[in-house]
Design a protein around this motif. Sequence first.
Motif, PDB file in Angstrom:
ATOM      1  N   GLN A 133       0.827  -1.218   0.000  1.00  0.00           N
ATOM      2  CA  GLN A 133       0.000   0.000   0.000  1.00  0.00           C
ATOM      3  C   GLN A 133       0.863   1.271   0.000  1.00  0.00           C
ATOM      4  N   GLY A 134       0.551   2.193  -0.928  1.00  0.00           N
ATOM      5  CA  GLY A 134       1.239   3.477  -0.974  1.00  0.00           C
ATOM      6  C   GLY A 134       2.635   3.423  -1.549  1.00  0.00           C
ATOM      7  N   ARG A 135       3.019   2.313  -2.154  1.00  0.00           N
ATOM      8  CA  ARG A 135       4.383   2.180  -2.678  1.00  0.00           C
ATOM      9  C   ARG A 135       4.414   2.315  -4.194  1.00  0.00           C
ATOM     10  N   GLU A 136       5.603   2.593  -4.713  1.00  0.00           N
ATOM     11  CA  GLU A 136       5.822   2.654  -6.149  1.00  0.00           C
ATOM     12  C   GLU A 136       6.749   1.511  -6.537  1.00  0.00           C
ATOM     13  N   LEU A 137       6.333   0.706  -7.509  1.00  0.00           N
ATOM     14  CA  LEU A 137       7.107  -0.451  -7.921  1.00  0.00           C
ATOM     15  C   LEU A 137       8.005  -0.087  -9.097  1.00  0.00           C
ATOM     16  N   ALA A 138       9.243  -0.590  -9.062  1.00  0.00           N
ATOM     17  CA  ALA A 138      10.182  -0.319 -10.158  1.00  0.00           C
ATOM     18  C   ALA A 138       9.869  -1.168 -11.380  1.00  0.00           C
ATOM     19  N   GLY A 139       9.156  -2.259 -11.191  1.00  0.00           N
ATOM     20  CA  GLY A 139       8.803  -3.170 -12.283  1.00  0.00           C
ATOM     21  C   GLY A 139       7.780  -4.162 -11.794  1.00  0.00           C
ATOM     22  N   GLY A 140       7.638  -5.262 -12.515  1.00  0.00           N
ATOM     23  CA  GLY A 140       6.688  -6.274 -12.105  1.00  0.00           C
ATOM     24  C   GLY A 140       7.103  -6.963 -10.822  1.00  0.00           C
ATOM     25  N   SER A 141       6.141  -7.292  -9.987  1.00  0.00           N
ATOM     26  CA  SER A 141       6.400  -7.975  -8.715  1.00  0.00           C
ATOM     27  C   SER A 141       5.510  -9.204  -8.591  1.00  0.00           C
ATOM     28  N   VAL A 142       6.090 -10.278  -8.053  1.00  0.00           N
ATOM     29  CA  VAL A 142       5.353 -11.517  -7.806  1.00  0.00           C
ATOM     30  C   VAL A 142       5.574 -11.912  -6.354  1.00  0.00           C
ATOM     31  N   ILE A 143       4.489 -12.158  -5.640  1.00  0.00           N
ATOM     32  CA  ILE A 143       4.555 -12.546  -4.230  1.00  0.00           C
ATOM     33  C   ILE A 143       3.768 -13.836  -4.063  1.00  0.00           C
ATOM     34  N   THR A 144       4.305 -14.763  -3.304  1.00  0.00           N
ATOM     35  CA  THR A 144       3.544 -15.964  -2.977  1.00  0.00           C
ATOM     36  C   THR A 144       3.568 -16.177  -1.471  1.00  0.00           C
ATOM     37  N   ALA A 145       2.517 -16.766  -0.969  1.00  0.00           N
ATOM     38  CA  ALA A 145       2.407 -17.035   0.468  1.00  0.00           C
ATOM     39  C   ALA A 145       1.464 -18.210   0.670  1.00  0.00           C
ATOM     40  N   ARG A 146       1.694 -18.909   1.752  1.00  0.00           N
ATOM     41  CA  ARG A 146       0.770 -19.961   2.181  1.00  0.00           C
ATOM     42  C   ARG A 146       0.266 -19.559   3.562  1.00  0.00           C
ATOM     43  N   GLY A 147      -1.034 -19.676   3.764  1.00  0.00           N
ATOM     44  CA  GLY A 147      -1.556 -19.305   5.071  1.00  0.00           C
ATOM     45  C   GLY A 147      -3.000 -19.718   5.242  1.00  0.00           C
ATOM     46  N   LYS A 148      -3.495 -19.499   6.440  1.00  0.00           N
ATOM     47  CA  LYS A 148      -4.864 -19.831   6.781  1.00  0.00           C
ATOM     48  C   LYS A 148      -5.816 -18.731   6.303  1.00  0.00           C
ATOM     49  N   SER A 149      -6.935 -19.166   5.771  1.00  0.00           N
ATOM     50  CA  SER A 149      -7.995 -18.254   5.385  1.00  0.00           C
ATOM     51  C   SER A 149      -9.303 -18.758   5.979  1.00  0.00           C
ATOM     52  N   PHE A 150     -10.270 -17.840   6.089  1.00  0.00           N
ATOM     53  CA  PHE A 150     -11.513 -18.156   6.788  1.00  0.00           C
ATOM     54  C   PHE A 150     -12.666 -17.514   6.022  1.00  0.00           C
ATOM     55  N   ARG A 151     -13.664 -18.324   5.687  1.00  0.00           N
ATOM     56  CA  ARG A 151     -14.811 -17.808   4.968  1.00  0.00           C
ATOM     57  C   ARG A 151     -16.050 -18.528   5.488  1.00  0.00           C
ATOM     58  N   TYR A 152     -16.997 -17.778   5.994  1.00  0.00           N
ATOM     59  CA  TYR A 152     -18.208 -18.412   6.518  1.00  0.00           C
ATOM     60  C   TYR A 152     -19.097 -18.832   5.353  1.00  0.00           C
ATOM     61  N   GLU A 153     -19.433 -20.115   5.280  1.00  0.00           N
ATOM     62  CA  GLU A 153     -20.194 -20.649   4.148  1.00  0.00           C
ATOM     63  C   GLU A 153     -21.596 -21.099   4.543  1.00  0.00           C
TER      64      GLU A 153
END
Length: 392
Positions: free
Chosen positions: A220-240
Motif C-alpha cells: 500500500q502506498g508504494r511505487e514499484l520499479a517493475g513487475g512484482s510476484v509474491i507468494t504465500a501460504r496461510g490460513k484463510s476463513f470464509r463463513y459458508e
Amino acid sequence: MPTVHVRLSQRVPETLAPELMKRLFFAASSIEEFQLFTEDGSVVGVELTLNSADSAGVAEKIDRVVAEQVLTQRPLAPRSVWESPVVRSEFTDAFPELLAQDTVVVSGEGQVGFAEPLISLFGYLDRRLRAIALSLEGAREYQYPTLLPTSVLDRFGYFGSFPQFPMFVTRLHNDIDVYADFVERYREEQRVPDDLFAHCSNTDYCLPPTMCYHSFHQYQGRELAGGSVITARGKSFRYESRYHTSLERLWDFTIREIVFMGTPEFAAECRNSVMRQTFALMEELELAGGCEVANDHFFANADTAGKILSQRMMELKFEPLLPVAADRSIAVGSFNLHGHFFGESFDIKGPDGGPVASGCVGFGLERLGHAFLSQHGSDPARWPTAVAQEIG
C-alpha cells in the motif's frame, strides 16, 4: 426436521442453477439441506429440510434471492479452456474411512485436522504449487500473520460485496469493571454470557477471507520499479453457512496464493504461465477435470449483475474444476485478473506513476487434496508413482 417443497414464483434457467445453489443456504438460517427440481430446462422448485416450521417465511426469502440475485444475471454458456486427458468413472468418498482410522479429526463446524499420510500429501501438493509460483521472474515468498486489519477490506468495499463471508476478531473492553462483571457472570452461569458482544467493541481486525489481501496491504502506498510476484501460504476463513463433514468446504482452510503486480501485460502473462503449469501438474497427478470461466459470489446490490457479467465476459476469472463424484465437480482454485482495481484501491503505482494492474492465483490445499483422494483413494499404494515416491 420438517421437509417442505417450495414452488418458485419465477423459473430459473438451468444455466443459472449454480448461482442459486451458491446462495440458498444464505437465504435463511433455518435451511439445513436442499434439492433443486427442474422442469423443461428450468429450476421450478426447491425441496428444503428446515430446522424450524416457518416454511412460508423461507419461501418468501428464496423468491427474493431468485428475483434480486439470480434472475438479474445474464445466462452465459460455459467456456472451457482446458480439459484433462484423464477420464474417470469411479470415485471414492474417502472421508468416512479416514475418520474411522483417526487420520482426520473433526474439531468443529467446518474445521478438520489431519495426520499422516495427509500431512505429507498436502505438503507435497503445496511444494509443487510453490515451485510454480517461484518459477515466475522475481518471485518472492512471504509468511504473513493470520489477523488482517479490517481497514484493509474497507479500502476496496469488500463488506458491501461479500457481507456473508467475513469474521471479525474482537475482545472485551479493556476496563476493570467489564472484566469483573464478565468473570462474575461466567462463574454464576458456568458458560459464556449470551450478551457477550455487548461488552466488546473492537472490530479493528478480522480473519482473512483469502491471502492476497495481505500482499496488497504490504505494498500500500508504494511505487514499484517493475513487475512484482509474491507468494504465500496461510490460513484463510470464509463463513459458508453450512458445512458437510469432509475436506471439501471448510470454515478454516489453507491457501497457496500467488499475487502479481505490474503492467496489464505482465499480470496476464503471469496468470497464463501459472495456468499452463497448473494444467500440466494436474495431468501429471493423473487427475480428471477441466477449467472454465467463472465469477465471484457477489452479494446482491445495484451493480451485482453488471459485475458478474463483466467478470465473465472479460474472462477475468477461471476455475479449475475437478470431479469428486460421477455427477459433481468442485473448484480447487482460481486464476484471476483485477485490472487496476487493487492498484487504485491501495495506491500502488508503477514506474509511470499510474496504478499497477494485478492478478492472483489461489489454491485451496484441502479442496485439492479432497479431489485427489476422491479420484485416487486414501491408500498411498494406489497414488501416482511420482506422489508415492516423493512422500515415502
